[in-house]
Design an enzyme around this catalytic site. Sequence first.
Site, mmCIF file in Angstrom:
data_model
loop_
_atom_site.group_PDB
_atom_site.id
_atom_site.type_symbol
_atom_site.label_atom_id
_atom_site.label_comp_id
_atom_site.label_asym_id
_atom_site.label_seq_id
_atom_site.Cartn_x
_atom_site.Cartn_y
_atom_site.Cartn_z
ATOM 1 N N ASP A 47 -11.264 -9.608 5.774
ATOM 2 C CA ASP A 47 -12.674 -9.559 5.136
ATOM 3 C C ASP A 47 -13.325 -10.796 4.972
ATOM 4 O O ASP A 47 -14.571 -11.037 4.984
ATOM 5 C CB ASP A 47 -12.832 -8.835 3.858
ATOM 6 C CG ASP A 47 -12.859 -7.195 4.029
ATOM 7 O OD1 ASP A 47 -12.544 -6.815 5.187
ATOM 8 O OD2 ASP A 47 -13.323 -6.718 2.998
ATOM 9 N N TYR A 99 0.806 -1.279 0.038
ATOM 10 C CA TYR A 99 0.009 -0.242 -0.020
ATOM 11 C C TYR A 99 0.776 1.212 0.050
ATOM 12 O O TYR A 99 0.439 2.347 -0.337
ATOM 13 C CB TYR A 99 -0.736 0.021 1.175
ATOM 14 C CG TYR A 99 -1.740 -1.086 1.277
ATOM 15 C CD1 TYR A 99 -3.267 -0.938 0.669
ATOM 16 C CD2 TYR A 99 -1.727 -2.164 1.670
ATOM 17 C CE1 TYR A 99 -4.141 -1.870 0.612
ATOM 18 C CE2 TYR A 99 -2.385 -3.239 1.803
ATOM 19 C CZ TYR A 99 -3.983 -3.347 1.247
ATOM 20 O OH TYR A 99 -4.710 -4.291 1.215
ATOM 21 N N LYS A 145 3.914 -15.260 3.010
ATOM 22 C CA LYS A 145 4.105 -16.219 1.891
ATOM 23 C C LYS A 145 5.599 -15.996 1.739
ATOM 24 O O LYS A 145 6.518 -15.574 0.890
ATOM 25 C CB LYS A 145 3.588 -15.531 0.593
ATOM 26 C CG LYS A 145 3.507 -16.038 -0.630
ATOM 27 C CD LYS A 145 2.654 -16.972 -0.950
ATOM 28 C CE LYS A 145 2.738 -17.831 -2.023
ATOM 29 N NZ LYS A 145 1.915 -19.147 -2.129
ATOM 30 N N ASP A 174 -5.851 -7.244 4.869
ATOM 31 C CA ASP A 174 -6.916 -6.682 4.492
ATOM 32 C C ASP A 174 -7.887 -7.788 3.723
ATOM 33 O O ASP A 174 -9.102 -7.795 4.228
ATOM 34 C CB ASP A 174 -6.469 -6.039 3.272
ATOM 35 C CG ASP A 174 -7.526 -4.915 2.597
ATOM 36 O OD1 ASP A 174 -8.612 -4.937 3.282
ATOM 37 O OD2 ASP A 174 -7.156 -4.050 1.619
ATOM 38 N N ASP A 186 -1.870 -18.970 1.563
ATOM 39 C CA ASP A 186 -2.921 -19.447 0.559
ATOM 40 C C ASP A 186 -3.480 -20.921 1.539
ATOM 41 O O ASP A 186 -4.810 -20.967 1.398
ATOM 42 C CB ASP A 186 -2.269 -20.224 -0.612
ATOM 43 C CG ASP A 186 -1.027 -20.855 -0.378
ATOM 44 O OD1 ASP A 186 -0.339 -20.480 0.806
ATOM 45 O OD2 ASP A 186 -0.445 -21.055 -1.384
#
Length: 358
Positions: free
Chosen positions: A251, A142, A191, A247, A223
């Site tokens: 959600d 971001y 990751k 993020d 994942d």
Amino acid sequence: MSKKVAVLPGDGIGPDIMAQAQRVLEAVDKDKIFEVTPAAIGGAAFEKFESHFPEETKKICEAADAILFGSVGGPIDQAHLPKWKNCETNSILALRKTFQLNVNLRPVKLYPALTAISPLKDSVIGNGTDILIIRELVGDIYFGEHKQYQENNKRHAFDSAEYDEDQIAIAAHQAFQAAKHRRGKVTSVDKANVMATSKLWREIVSEVGKQYPDVTLEHMLVDNCAMQLILNPGQFDVMVTANLFGDILSDAASAIPGSLGLMPSASLNASGFGLYEPSGGSAPDIAGKNCANPIGQILSLAMMLRYSFEMHDAASAIENAVRQALEAGYRTADILTEGARKIGTKEMTDAIISFIES
Ligand code: NAD
């Protein structure tokens, strides 16, 4: 000594549910120690000051011990209008930047009374779901470089992500501290099989973990974590992860309890200053109709009492009253279950306050 709270209702359902959270604050504030100052934010601020985060609001927030935030933004199909253009970025992201809010805490709790509205089967949620997701907020992709360019007659795009060890350590400490007061387990999600930022993330979280020998640390690839959240959410206690993964995962996890309207959150900086807000947006479709669920905002207030003011008894009283109201069958439209009676925003708050006072 009085405790100062900046109250920023914002747009849409923000003012509806903030008014109810303030009633709950009054109910637990027996000694009248709270000094509440309202301030404009988002589209509501733009109308008056032509700014989504006016100087006056900034000053009120700077003088406060904590910020209680509603929600900002207008109808999606009007996002191009000056009042709404970049409204969320200019207000909530500006607040995060101004106060260096490093981590976001999002509890994902499935209430036994509401298992019927969870999209997951009883056999999956049978062990219960009570996860605290901690998302790093000020690093990652971001805040990197983003560009699109043309080369060899082809369109290319490029995004960069960066972390420094301090940013990771702040999130890690928050996770281990929280786990000490919960079920004693941290799942760090990354990751690390691909990304350099994730390799550093894993290294730093492991180092910080050595300072908390009574907390169990596990590492999980993002994942696999996405899959495990659906297959067996009961295995997670505290989850800590980078900005982008947090993020997305928070959600996805927020679907488990059945409604966004139930979900609180807190964003904290390294010295403990916090902004507290429900996880949902301004829900313009139901604004001003006394039908929004106030629970996410009321539980955000409880988080404020717990994290900013260490008022654990008052916070627990609110959390228990919410659970009791749900067990007693009180339901706003978004969490309606078979045979239950639908009530409004104000009536749900009346029920919660009556359990606090009983
Ligand atoms: P939204 O979260 O506002 O609404 C999504 C759905 O959830 C809607 O059907 C809404 O009615 C429902 N919902 C949300 N909160 C609820 C509650 N408390 N009770 C009952 N139902 C509830 O998301 P959206 O429609 O994508 O966005 C609307 C506006 O909110 C946009 O302008 C967006 O930019 C903004 N937004 C703001 C924030 C924030 O203030 N932090 C976060 C997300 C979206």
